[in-house]
Scaffold this active site. Structure first.
Site, PDB file in Angstrom:
ATOM      1  N   LYS A   1       0.836  -1.204   0.000  1.00  0.00           N
ATOM      2  CA  LYS A   1       0.000   0.000   0.000  1.00  0.00           C
ATOM      3  C   LYS A   1       0.873   1.258   0.000  1.00  0.00           C
ATOM      4  O   LYS A   1       2.095   1.176   0.230  1.00  0.00           O
ATOM      5  CB  LYS A   1      -0.909  -0.033   1.242  1.00  0.00           C
ATOM      6  CG  LYS A   1      -1.898  -1.205   1.260  1.00  0.00           C
ATOM      7  CD  LYS A   1      -2.773  -1.098   2.503  1.00  0.00           C
ATOM      8  CE  LYS A   1      -3.704  -2.284   2.646  1.00  0.00           C
ATOM      9  NZ  LYS A   1      -4.555  -2.150   3.862  1.00  0.00           N
TER      10      LYS A   1
ATOM     11  N   TYR B   1     -12.580  -2.244  -2.764  1.00  0.00           N
ATOM     12  CA  TYR B   1     -13.041  -2.208  -1.370  1.00  0.00           C
ATOM     13  C   TYR B   1     -14.565  -2.141  -1.243  1.00  0.00           C
ATOM     14  O   TYR B   1     -15.074  -1.657  -0.222  1.00  0.00           O
ATOM     15  CB  TYR B   1     -12.380  -1.039  -0.634  1.00  0.00           C
ATOM     16  CG  TYR B   1     -10.952  -1.322  -0.190  1.00  0.00           C
ATOM     17  CD1 TYR B   1     -10.647  -2.433   0.603  1.00  0.00           C
ATOM     18  CD2 TYR B   1      -9.908  -0.468  -0.541  1.00  0.00           C
ATOM     19  CE1 TYR B   1      -9.350  -2.687   1.016  1.00  0.00           C
ATOM     20  CE2 TYR B   1      -8.593  -0.727  -0.130  1.00  0.00           C
ATOM     21  CZ  TYR B   1      -8.330  -1.838   0.655  1.00  0.00           C
ATOM     22  OH  TYR B   1      -7.041  -2.084   1.076  1.00  0.00           O
TER      23      TYR B   1
ATOM     24  N   ASN C   1      -1.587  -0.247   7.232  1.00  0.00           N
ATOM     25  CA  ASN C   1      -0.965  -1.509   7.650  1.00  0.00           C
ATOM     26  C   ASN C   1      -0.156  -2.183   6.540  1.00  0.00           C
ATOM     27  O   ASN C   1       0.018  -3.405   6.530  1.00  0.00           O
ATOM     28  CB  ASN C   1      -2.023  -2.440   8.236  1.00  0.00           C
ATOM     29  CG  ASN C   1      -3.170  -2.680   7.271  1.00  0.00           C
ATOM     30  OD1 ASN C   1      -3.067  -2.363   6.092  1.00  0.00           O
ATOM     31  ND2 ASN C   1      -4.251  -3.244   7.774  1.00  0.00           N
TER      32      ASN C   1
ATOM     33  N   HIS D   1      -1.912  -5.522   1.535  1.00  0.00           N
ATOM     34  CA  HIS D   1      -3.196  -6.178   1.348  1.00  0.00           C
ATOM     35  C   HIS D   1      -2.936  -7.578   0.822  1.00  0.00           C
ATOM     36  O   HIS D   1      -2.020  -7.775   0.010  1.00  0.00           O
ATOM     37  CB  HIS D   1      -4.043  -5.423   0.307  1.00  0.00           C
ATOM     38  CG  HIS D   1      -5.229  -6.206  -0.178  1.00  0.00           C
ATOM     39  ND1 HIS D   1      -6.428  -6.229   0.516  1.00  0.00           N
ATOM     40  CD2 HIS D   1      -5.398  -7.024  -1.250  1.00  0.00           C
ATOM     41  CE1 HIS D   1      -7.277  -7.026  -0.141  1.00  0.00           C
ATOM     42  NE2 HIS D   1      -6.670  -7.518  -1.205  1.00  0.00           N
TER      43      HIS D   1
ATOM     44  N   GLU E   1     -10.093  -9.604  -7.485  1.00  0.00           N
ATOM     45  CA  GLU E   1      -9.123  -8.523  -7.285  1.00  0.00           C
ATOM     46  C   GLU E   1      -8.012  -8.560  -8.335  1.00  0.00           C
ATOM     47  O   GLU E   1      -7.576  -7.510  -8.809  1.00  0.00           O
ATOM     48  CB  GLU E   1      -8.537  -8.626  -5.870  1.00  0.00           C
ATOM     49  CG  GLU E   1      -9.581  -8.343  -4.788  1.00  0.00           C
ATOM     50  CD  GLU E   1      -9.100  -8.675  -3.379  1.00  0.00           C
ATOM     51  OE1 GLU E   1      -7.942  -9.126  -3.217  1.00  0.00           O
ATOM     52  OE2 GLU E   1      -9.895  -8.483  -2.438  1.00  0.00           O
TER      53      GLU E   1
HETATM   54  P1  DAT Z   1      -7.489  -6.763   5.957  1.00  0.00           P
HETATM   55  O1  DAT Z   1      -6.674  -5.752   5.170  1.00  0.00           O
HETATM   56  O2  DAT Z   1      -6.723  -7.297   7.127  1.00  0.00           O
HETATM   57  O3  DAT Z   1      -8.105  -7.831   5.095  1.00  0.00           O
HETATM   58  P2  DAT Z   1     -10.125  -5.536   6.048  1.00  0.00           P
HETATM   59  O4  DAT Z   1     -10.345  -6.105   4.681  1.00  0.00           O
HETATM   60  O5  DAT Z   1     -11.125  -5.852   7.103  1.00  0.00           O
HETATM   61  O6  DAT Z   1      -8.692  -5.938   6.620  1.00  0.00           O
HETATM   62  O7  DAT Z   1     -10.054  -3.938   5.951  1.00  0.00           O
HETATM   63  C1  DAT Z   1      -9.427  -3.298   4.867  1.00  0.00           C
HETATM   64  C2  DAT Z   1      -8.524  -2.215   5.407  1.00  0.00           C
HETATM   65  O8  DAT Z   1      -9.310  -1.204   6.072  1.00  0.00           O
HETATM   66  C3  DAT Z   1      -7.546  -2.702   6.480  1.00  0.00           C
HETATM   67  O9  DAT Z   1      -6.375  -3.243   5.915  1.00  0.00           O
HETATM   68  C4  DAT Z   1      -7.295  -1.461   7.279  1.00  0.00           C
HETATM   69  C5  DAT Z   1      -8.629  -0.755   7.239  1.00  0.00           C
HETATM   70  N1  DAT Z   1      -9.461  -1.078   8.412  1.00  0.00           N
HETATM   71  C6  DAT Z   1     -10.161  -2.229   8.615  1.00  0.00           C
HETATM   72  N2  DAT Z   1     -10.835  -2.194   9.778  1.00  0.00           N
HETATM   73  C7  DAT Z   1     -10.550  -0.989  10.332  1.00  0.00           C
HETATM   74  C8  DAT Z   1     -10.937  -0.330  11.540  1.00  0.00           C
HETATM   75  N3  DAT Z   1     -11.781  -0.896  12.422  1.00  0.00           N
HETATM   76  N4  DAT Z   1     -10.423   0.903  11.794  1.00  0.00           N
HETATM   77  C9  DAT Z   1      -9.590   1.501  10.914  1.00  0.00           C
HETATM   78  N5  DAT Z   1      -9.190   0.947   9.751  1.00  0.00           N
HETATM   79  C10 DAT Z   1      -9.664  -0.274   9.458  1.00  0.00           C
HETATM   80 MG    MG Z   2      -9.487  -7.558   3.511  1.00  0.00          MG
END
Ligand code: DAT
Ligand code: MG
Length: 139
Positions: free
Chosen positions: A12, A52, A119, A122, A133
């Site tokens: 990212k 997303y 973080n 992805h 994707e």
């Molecule tokens: P992942 O990337 O671990 O699959 P996800 O698909 O649930 O996580 O969410 C996509 C991204 O959105 C994630 O990498 C970081 C952000 N995100 C997810 N949950 C969040 C939260 N509760 N607060 C802030 N950012 C969040």
């Molecule tokens: Mg995810």
């Protein structure tokens, strides 16, 4: 009988900006997965909205799209047996503060006090997500 999977990995904008692309690729290669394709992408809003779509309406959705538009992303087509599960394990859990040490997010990520977690990476979470994707990022 083996089934060689593919997954979409993204470094990212925070990972690219912090100069961690090489370190992240090093971990992926050291684990033994194969790079099939790689490109630097300036993701636009349409791509990010499609990528997303599952998070639309959540409180972090707008900050997430804005963050992902903030700079280039490295998109990687990665292959190997059970690579979807394996890369998610290498990446660690979503929240970098509590992601396990030894993982990409646990070792290299932290909370910066933003509305969205930055973080670093992805990884697709299922074969269906990976197929969808990969078609978006490698059209
Ligand atoms: P992942 O990337 O671990 O699959 P996800 O698909 O649930 O996580 O969410 C996509 C991204 O959105 C994630 O990498 C970081 C952000 N995100 C997810 N949950 C969040 C939260 N509760 N607060 C802030 N950012 C969040
Ligand atoms: Mg995810």
């Amino acid at each position: 009988m083996t089934t060689i999977e593919e997954t979409l990995v993204l470094v990212k904008p925070d990972g690219v900006a912090r100069g961690l692309t090489g370190e992240i690729l090093r971990r992926i290669e050291a684990k033994g997965y194969s790079l099939v394709d790689i490109r630097l992408v300036e993701a636009d809003r349409d791509l990010l909205a499609a990528h997303y779509a599952e998070h639309e309406g959540k409180p972090f959705y707008a900050p997430l799209i804005e963050f992902m538009e903030s700079g280039p992303t490295v998109a990687i087509r990665l292959a190997g047996n059970r690579v979807i599960e394996g890369f998610r394990s290498l990446a660690g859990t979503t929240d970098p503060t509590t992601a396990a040490p030894g993982t990409i997010r646990g070792d290299l990520g932290r909370d910066w006090g933003a509305k969205v977690q930055q973080n670093l990476v992805h990884g697709s979470d299922s074969t269906e997500s990976a197929e969808r994707e990969l078609a978006l990022w490698f059209r």
